[in-house]
Design a protein around this motif. Structure first.
Motif, PDB file in Angstrom:
ATOM      1  N   GLN A  77       0.830  -1.205   0.000  1.00 23.57           N
ATOM      2  CA  GLN A  77       0.000   0.000   0.000  1.00 23.57           C
ATOM      3  C   GLN A  77       0.866   1.257   0.000  1.00 23.57           C
ATOM      4  N   LYS A  78       1.950   1.222   0.756  1.00 30.12           N
ATOM      5  CA  LYS A  78       2.862   2.361   0.794  1.00 30.12           C
ATOM      6  C   LYS A  78       3.470   2.592  -0.590  1.00 30.12           C
ATOM      7  N   GLU A  79       3.833   1.505  -1.256  1.00 27.52           N
ATOM      8  CA  GLU A  79       4.397   1.601  -2.604  1.00 27.52           C
ATOM      9  C   GLU A  79       3.390   2.210  -3.582  1.00 27.52           C
ATOM     10  N   LEU A  80       2.152   1.752  -3.531  1.00 25.37           N
ATOM     11  CA  LEU A  80       1.118   2.299  -4.411  1.00 25.37           C
ATOM     12  C   LEU A  80       0.853   3.774  -4.125  1.00 25.37           C
ATOM     13  N   ARG A  81       0.822   4.131  -2.852  1.00 26.00           N
ATOM     14  CA  ARG A  81       0.602   5.519  -2.461  1.00 26.00           C
ATOM     15  C   ARG A  81       1.752   6.409  -2.966  1.00 26.00           C
ATOM     16  N   LEU A  82       2.979   5.920  -2.826  1.00 27.15           N
ATOM     17  CA  LEU A  82       4.134   6.680  -3.297  1.00 27.15           C
ATOM     18  C   LEU A  82       4.119   6.848  -4.817  1.00 27.15           C
ATOM     19  N   LYS A  83       3.729   5.810  -5.534  1.00 32.35           N
ATOM     20  CA  LYS A  83       3.633   5.909  -6.995  1.00 32.35           C
ATOM     21  C   LYS A  83       2.607   6.959  -7.391  1.00 32.35           C
ATOM     22  N   HIS A  84       1.470   6.930  -6.730  1.00 36.58           N
ATOM     23  CA  HIS A  84       0.410   7.902  -7.017  1.00 36.58           C
ATOM     24  C   HIS A  84       0.889   9.328  -6.719  1.00 36.58           C
ATOM     25  N   GLU A  85       1.505   9.517  -5.562  1.00 34.61           N
ATOM     26  CA  GLU A  85       2.014  10.845  -5.191  1.00 34.61           C
ATOM     27  C   GLU A  85       3.097  11.309  -6.166  1.00 34.61           C
ATOM     28  N   HIS A  86       3.949  10.382  -6.578  1.00 34.97           N
ATOM     29  CA  HIS A  86       5.035  10.719  -7.498  1.00 34.97           C
ATOM     30  C   HIS A  86       4.476  11.238  -8.825  1.00 34.97           C
ATOM     31  N   ILE A  87       3.493  10.532  -9.352  1.00 30.03           N
ATOM     32  CA  ILE A  87       2.880  10.965 -10.615  1.00 30.03           C
ATOM     33  C   ILE A  87       2.187  12.314 -10.413  1.00 30.03           C
ATOM     34  N   SER A  88       1.467  12.461  -9.316  1.00 28.99           N
ATOM     35  CA  SER A  88       0.777  13.726  -9.037  1.00 28.99           C
ATOM     36  C   SER A  88       1.758  14.887  -8.901  1.00 28.99           C
ATOM     37  N   ASN A  89       2.922  14.615  -8.330  1.00 24.67           N
ATOM     38  CA  ASN A  89       3.920  15.672  -8.137  1.00 24.67           C
ATOM     39  C   ASN A  89       4.635  16.071  -9.420  1.00 24.67           C
ATOM     40  N   MET A  90       4.387  15.375 -10.494  1.00 28.27           N
ATOM     41  CA  MET A  90       5.016  15.703 -11.777  1.00 28.27           C
ATOM     42  C   MET A  90       4.217  16.755 -12.548  1.00 28.27           C
ATOM     43  N   LYS A  91       3.053  17.125 -12.038  1.00 28.29           N
ATOM     44  CA  LYS A  91       2.186  18.066 -12.756  1.00 28.29           C
ATOM     45  C   LYS A  91       2.814  19.439 -12.936  1.00 28.29           C
ATOM     46  N   ASP A  92       3.743  19.798 -12.069  1.00 28.39           N
ATOM     47  CA  ASP A  92       4.386  21.101 -12.218  1.00 28.39           C
ATOM     48  C   ASP A  92       5.599  21.065 -13.158  1.00 28.39           C
ATOM     49  N   ILE A  93       5.959  19.867 -13.630  1.00 29.21           N
ATOM     50  CA  ILE A  93       7.096  19.728 -14.542  1.00 29.21           C
ATOM     51  C   ILE A  93       6.645  19.274 -15.925  1.00 29.21           C
ATOM     52  N   LEU A  94       5.768  18.287 -15.964  1.00 32.58           N
ATOM     53  CA  LEU A  94       5.373  17.654 -17.224  1.00 32.58           C
ATOM     54  C   LEU A  94       3.991  18.107 -17.675  1.00 32.58           C
ATOM     55  N   THR A  95       3.781  18.039 -18.973  1.00 30.49           N
ATOM     56  CA  THR A  95       2.455  18.300 -19.528  1.00 30.49           C
ATOM     57  C   THR A  95       1.595  17.057 -19.287  1.00 30.49           C
ATOM     58  N   PRO A  96       0.274  17.162 -19.413  1.00 31.43           N
ATOM     59  CA  PRO A  96      -0.569  15.967 -19.243  1.00 31.43           C
ATOM     60  C   PRO A  96      -0.172  14.818 -20.179  1.00 31.43           C
ATOM     61  N   THR A  97       0.187  15.134 -21.410  1.00 32.26           N
ATOM     62  CA  THR A  97       0.610  14.088 -22.351  1.00 32.26           C
ATOM     63  C   THR A  97       1.902  13.431 -21.874  1.00 32.26           C
ATOM     64  N   GLN A  98       2.837  14.227 -21.384  1.00 30.86           N
ATOM     65  CA  GLN A  98       4.088  13.678 -20.876  1.00 30.86           C
ATOM     66  C   GLN A  98       3.846  12.818 -19.631  1.00 30.86           C
ATOM     67  N   ILE A  99       2.908  13.229 -18.788  1.00 29.60           N
ATOM     68  CA  ILE A  99       2.579  12.425 -17.604  1.00 29.60           C
ATOM     69  C   ILE A  99       2.001  11.083 -18.035  1.00 29.60           C
TER      70      ILE A  99
END
Length: 157
Positions: free
Chosen positions: A102-124
């Motif tokens: 569960q911790k791994e899944l939560r971290l993956k989700h947070e990691h992707i969410s934290n990319m919104k300030d760097i990547l475009t939606p297509t890049q995400i």
């Protein structure tokens, strides 16, 4: 674009020098970073901000994997010593394993969410599927090398 490629290559290579040497894994990591730059079509600014976050995320994920391996080793050591595992102990170990998942899944989700300030939606979206595609490609390359051994020259001397 040529300038960007050189900057990215230098940036990526500095990560390689900063990391401890990993046998056989270092080249794959460098290839993975290069493929990420190409696949996501990262700009210079994006690359500078993107890779430190990936490094941090991968280090955290590796810590979780180590903990998971430790749990497996604990069970295996008990079994190798001939010790029976009590149901309560097994349930506790399984609960710890589920918590790590569960911790791994939560971290993956947070990691992707934290990319919104760097990547475009297509890049995400591309980044979200990159790891799977990269692993498949690497396995295919390894299998191809196993099935196609290098040809030796008849004139070896």
């Amino acid at each position: 674009m040529k300038y960007l490629s050189i900057i990215i290559l230098l940036f990526i290579s500095t990560f390689g020098w900063a990391q401890p040497a990993r046998p056989d894994g270092n080249d794959a990591q460098m290839l993975k970073k290069w493929k990420l730059v190409e696949y996501l079509e990262l700009s210079e600014d994006q690359s500078i901000r993107f890779f430190p976050r990936i490094e941090e995320f991968e280090n955290t994920m590796e810590d979780i994997r180590k903990e998971r391996r430790r749990l497996y080793e604990d069970i295996e050591n008990d079994l190798d010593r001939g010790n029976d595992i009590e149901l309560s102990e097994l349930n506790e170990l399984l609960e710890k394993y589920r918590d790590l998942e569960q911790k791994e899944l939560r971290l993956k989700h947070e990691h992707i969410s934290n990319m919104k300030d760097i990547l475009t939606p297509t890049q995400i979206a591309r980044y979200s599927i990159f790891e799977h595609k990269f692993r498949i490609q690497m396995k295919e390359n390894i299998n191809k090398r196993k099935n196609d051994p290098p040809k030796r020259s008849k004139n070896r001397f």
